[in-house]
Design a protein around this motif. Sequence first.
Motif, mmCIF file in Angstrom:
data_model
loop_
_atom_site.group_PDB
_atom_site.id
_atom_site.type_symbol
_atom_site.label_atom_id
_atom_site.label_comp_id
_atom_site.label_asym_id
_atom_site.label_seq_id
_atom_site.Cartn_x
_atom_site.Cartn_y
_atom_site.Cartn_z
ATOM 1 N N GLY A 256 0.810 -1.212 0.000
ATOM 2 C CA GLY A 256 0.000 0.000 0.000
ATOM 3 C C GLY A 256 0.838 1.256 0.000
ATOM 4 O O GLY A 256 0.317 2.361 -0.177
ATOM 5 N N SER A 257 2.147 1.106 0.172
ATOM 6 C CA SER A 257 3.070 2.235 0.102
ATOM 7 C C SER A 257 3.641 2.304 -1.313
ATOM 8 O O SER A 257 4.156 1.310 -1.827
ATOM 9 N N LEU A 258 3.544 3.463 -1.948
ATOM 10 C CA LEU A 258 4.050 3.614 -3.308
ATOM 11 C C LEU A 258 5.547 3.349 -3.369
ATOM 12 O O LEU A 258 6.034 2.637 -4.261
ATOM 13 N N ALA A 259 6.298 3.895 -2.411
ATOM 14 C CA ALA A 259 7.749 3.684 -2.399
ATOM 15 C C ALA A 259 8.087 2.206 -2.242
ATOM 16 O O ALA A 259 9.054 1.715 -2.829
ATOM 17 N N SER B 197 0.560 -8.868 8.471
ATOM 18 C CA SER B 197 -0.138 -8.715 9.742
ATOM 19 C C SER B 197 -0.368 -7.244 10.090
ATOM 20 O O SER B 197 -1.114 -6.930 11.021
ATOM 21 N N LYS B 198 0.277 -6.347 9.353
ATOM 22 C CA LYS B 198 0.125 -4.912 9.565
ATOM 23 C C LYS B 198 -0.876 -4.368 8.554
ATOM 24 O O LYS B 198 -0.819 -4.683 7.370
ATOM 25 N N THR B 199 -1.794 -3.516 9.016
ATOM 26 C CA THR B 199 -2.839 -3.017 8.130
ATOM 27 C C THR B 199 -2.461 -1.729 7.405
ATOM 28 O O THR B 199 -2.998 -1.430 6.355
ATOM 29 N N GLY B 200 -1.542 -0.970 7.950
ATOM 30 C CA GLY B 200 -1.193 0.311 7.353
ATOM 31 C C GLY B 200 -0.201 0.192 6.209
ATOM 32 O O GLY B 200 0.517 -0.805 6.085
ATOM 33 N N SER B 201 -0.168 1.226 5.361
ATOM 34 C CA SER B 201 0.811 1.254 4.274
ATOM 35 C C SER B 201 2.218 1.519 4.796
ATOM 36 O O SER B 201 3.211 1.202 4.146
#
Length: 365
Positions: free
Chosen positions: A227-230, A247-251
């Motif tokens: 979810g992170s562009l980089a 297991s992590k939901t954030g980008s």
Amino acid sequence: MGAIVLVMAMVFAFAVTPVVSVDASDMDPSITVVDGKGNTVSFDKVPDHIITIGKGVTATAIEIGVLDKILVCDSYSAKASEDVYSTLKEKVAAGTIKANGTVYSSGKAALITDIVDAADIEKMGKFDKTSDAVFITGSDTYITGIIETLNEYGFTKILAWNDIVDYKDIAEFIKTVSIVSKGTVDPAVEKMVSLTDVITTKLVSKEKRDAFYVTYSGGTFKVGNTGSLANSMIIAAGGNSVTVDSSKTGSTYEANITELREKYPTAVIFIDNSINSNVANLDNLRTQLGGNLDDVVPLNSLWNNYCVESMDGVWTMACAMYPDVFGGDTPATEDSKDDSMIYIVAVIVAIAVIGVVGFLYIRKN
């Protein structure tokens, strides 16, 4: 001799005539595209003017050569420090482009005023609400209300994108902006797509190099996740992003950089402008990495954005991870669409035919 002159004239005519000739009057000028939110937007012709809201889309418009069509952009684009915006700033200073607002609450009213004024015959009066294009980027939290307000004012051709989180989707974004703004697909799109093919081909027998992306926000270092562009750019560059965690939901998520370095001692670390441009943050990172910044590569602020320059970021990543394989400027497409190759082949054929005709004439006489 007259026969030779006639043949040469015919061959020359072939050599300088394009292989394919299209009558522009027979072409359909209408355009239909799908924006980042899945909305289909149609145009009867290429718009005469555009509005670009977001640093990425403004940079894209400049990079594909349609700066002169911009009537309004956001103030972040107008105040940006990157070189790509230099001519835009001149136009803003001269008043030919308005740039007083943003999609955020504090700048929303000014942004809408600029856009409405661009279509007001008693003010700027150049923008056509039913045939010109508004490009807007940002999260729904900020752009939904702006789009609804513009619809109420009669603006019908609005194309919107939320966050683009995958490098391959940037090329599609640029393709859409290009088709709408120019009526054609800019060559940069093919170059962006082919770049990953070039990298993949060159690395077919190489073991993937470990790498991860680091940013700074909320008073802490965070690393890139799905979810992170980089993060997607590292993968596009042929690397193994070691911080991807299902297991992590954030980008991005908070991480201990010291532990990551110990676990992956040869990993290349890519840092964004929130660290590289801040002395305190950079010193803090240096401390967490044991006093040095070996294998730390700063990213240009526009690379981690949806614009043409993101491919330079992918190439820089590939060069940093595989210096024995890659180097130099971002490569051009290997299969160029430049028509000059057609003419070169035609000339070669012409020379060959002339040679054959000349030989037969000399032999006959």
